[in-house]
Design an enzyme around this catalytic site. Sequence first.
Site, short mmCIF file in Angstrom:
data_model
loop_
_atom_site.label_atom_id
_atom_site.label_comp_id
_atom_site.label_asym_id
_atom_site.label_seq_id
_atom_site.Cartn_x
_atom_site.Cartn_y
_atom_site.Cartn_z
N GLY B 72 1.00 -1.07 0.26
CA GLY B 72 -0.26 0.13 -0.12
C GLY B 72 0.66 1.06 -0.22
O GLY B 72 0.29 2.18 -0.72
N THR B 73 1.74 1.47 1.12
CA THR B 73 2.68 2.72 0.91
C THR B 73 3.52 2.79 -0.61
O THR B 73 3.37 4.15 -0.72
CB THR B 73 3.73 2.65 1.83
OG1 THR B 73 3.07 2.52 3.23
CG2 THR B 73 4.83 3.84 2.30
N ASN B 152 -8.24 3.90 8.29
CA ASN B 152 -7.47 2.71 8.79
C ASN B 152 -8.07 2.96 10.31
O ASN B 152 -8.03 1.51 11.17
CB ASN B 152 -6.34 2.44 8.21
CG ASN B 152 -5.21 3.85 8.61
OD1 ASN B 152 -5.97 5.07 8.47
ND2 ASN B 152 -4.41 3.89 9.71
N GLN B 180 -7.56 -0.03 3.20
CA GLN B 180 -8.51 -1.05 4.44
C GLN B 180 -9.80 -1.54 3.67
O GLN B 180 -10.85 -2.81 4.12
CB GLN B 180 -8.96 0.10 5.51
CG GLN B 180 -7.66 0.13 5.79
CD GLN B 180 -7.59 -0.71 7.22
OE1 GLN B 180 -7.62 -1.95 7.40
NE2 GLN B 180 -5.94 -0.11 7.34
N SER B 200 -3.49 -3.84 -0.96
CA SER B 200 -2.77 -4.01 -0.43
C SER B 200 -3.12 -5.97 0.03
O SER B 200 -3.94 -6.20 0.09
CB SER B 200 -2.04 -3.81 1.13
OG SER B 200 -0.93 -4.79 1.70
N HIS B 202 -1.72 -8.07 2.45
CA HIS B 202 -1.72 -8.32 3.19
C HIS B 202 -3.21 -8.26 4.16
O HIS B 202 -3.11 -8.55 5.98
CB HIS B 202 0.06 -7.91 4.21
CG HIS B 202 0.04 -7.14 5.15
ND1 HIS B 202 -0.53 -6.32 6.04
CD2 HIS B 202 0.01 -5.37 4.68
CE1 HIS B 202 0.07 -5.55 6.24
NE2 HIS B 202 -0.18 -4.59 5.10
N THR B 238 12.60 -7.12 -10.78
CA THR B 238 12.37 -8.40 -11.02
C THR B 238 11.04 -8.78 -10.33
O THR B 238 11.15 -8.42 -8.78
CB THR B 238 12.95 -9.02 -10.33
OG1 THR B 238 14.07 -9.18 -11.37
CG2 THR B 238 12.56 -10.65 -10.85
N CYS B 326 1.18 8.51 23.46
CA CYS B 326 2.61 8.10 24.10
C CYS B 326 2.40 6.83 23.29
O CYS B 326 3.84 6.48 23.02
CB CYS B 326 1.82 7.02 25.93
SG CYS B 326 3.37 7.86 26.50
#
Lengths: 128, 395
Positions: B72-73, B152, B180, B200, B202, B238, B326
């Site tokens: 995706g990226t 997402n 997504q 994507s 995965h 490739t 955080c």
Amino acid sequence: MSEMSYNEIVLEHFTNPRNVGEIQDPDGEAILTSKVCGDMMKVQIKVENGAVADIKFKTFGCGAAIASSSIATEMVKGKTVEEALKITNNAVVDALGGLPPAKLHCSVLAEQAIKMALEDYVNKHKQG
Amino acid sequence: MDRHVYLDHAATTFVKKEVLDEMLPYFAEKYGNASSLHRDGREARAAIDRARSRTAGAIGARDEEIIFTSGGTESDNLAIKGVAEAYEQKGRHIITTKIEHDAVLNTCEYLEKKGFEVTYLPVDEYGLVSPETLEKAIRSDTILISVMFANNEIGTLEPIDKIGEIARAKNIIFHTDAVQAVGSVPIDVEKMKIDMLSLSAHKIYGPKGTGALYVKKGIKLSPQSHGGAHESKRRAGTENVPGIVGLGKAIELAGANIGGYAERLRAMREKLIRGIQENVSDVRLNGHPEKRLPGNANFSFEFIEGEALLLLLDMAGISSSTGSACTSGSFKPSHVLSAIGLPAEIAQGSVRFTFGDANKEGDADYCIEQIIKIVQRLRAMSPLFAQEKGMRKNV
């Protein structure tokens, strides 16, 4: 964002935090919000014969913040106020066996909130 | 605690057996390079062609409109930078939204440094982009509109067909990051007037490291990697034959079963939402009540911090994800939660649960039971909760 995982000591203190709670009529107290991430810690102490007889905290924060609160309160408990004021965030991190780099500021929150509660006691005590 | 409940399918999924079975021969037996002319090469080429047809078929595209990528990226990078460079003579203005994935946002920020101008559209409290606002943002030098199909974090489904309509009418290229959405929502690039689409493998029970970019015929794209003439000279290198084979099988399986899959996920997700809303106070469901991905639930639990909740859920065997500051490493709450107007201290307590094929009946119940316990436990040690509830000491 990497290396976010905590070691066993941190996880143990996070899962079974010591000194959670509140003290009726504390001799010193403080509430502090971290400028870094917004976590918040409240500390209350009871002082007897110049030593920290009891200490309780409440923390709104992540695993590292709660674990730091737990171990830091353990570290100052029983110490004289002067000794307790010498606590550093590095000592807290060492006692925890290390924190992920992005989480070091959580130990600063614990150190500073405890110092503020101690100073609150010192100031009140001075005024008599 | 042996029970494991995986509720992070939006992060990634397991590879289905049927997918893995099709991939395996392409590692050690059918290892040819698809660019080679001999039988081994032809065998690999045939496998890629088959995967290309399956991928194109799943989204209503033509085979030659599919470029295989590493995920995706890379698809987002290739789409946005590829169009920006190919069309910069026409204009240097791009429109996107404030809630895109980092793969789109950071690519846009990179282009801003290179002299492009980017408009980041706001969203409403549900995370929806307004087509009217988008239309007003279009300028004479706008060359690209990039709006995600589904968010997402909060699962909100954007009005893609309306945006497609506007973009087509104004003759502006429309890209959507559908990473997504593929597999959960029916997609037809022709009907929806989508010019480019990132997907994507995965996220749909295929392998990591493989994705695709659909590029409508006629759209120019400046390649972002230089080398051989692979993928019609648009993506050198490739081909990852086993990965591409896996994507092809995964997307075919997803397309064959989209309605049933979405229904099953929605039932589990609704059970979780009801269970939480009925049993936990001071909780907010983020995202749109209906226009959302079937497997997505995103809650903000007030007075507690998301990472602490995530860790305790993990100890109870439940895998989830959080948008808390955080945990992000940037010390800011998620940009998506900020964009929907959530105050920082509430965004701190946000956790996402995403259902999928790793889940079974009873998972939602177990999750509800654990969340109730853990939220109670964390609130008992939260100074914010004590403040809010009137400093009830030793109660």
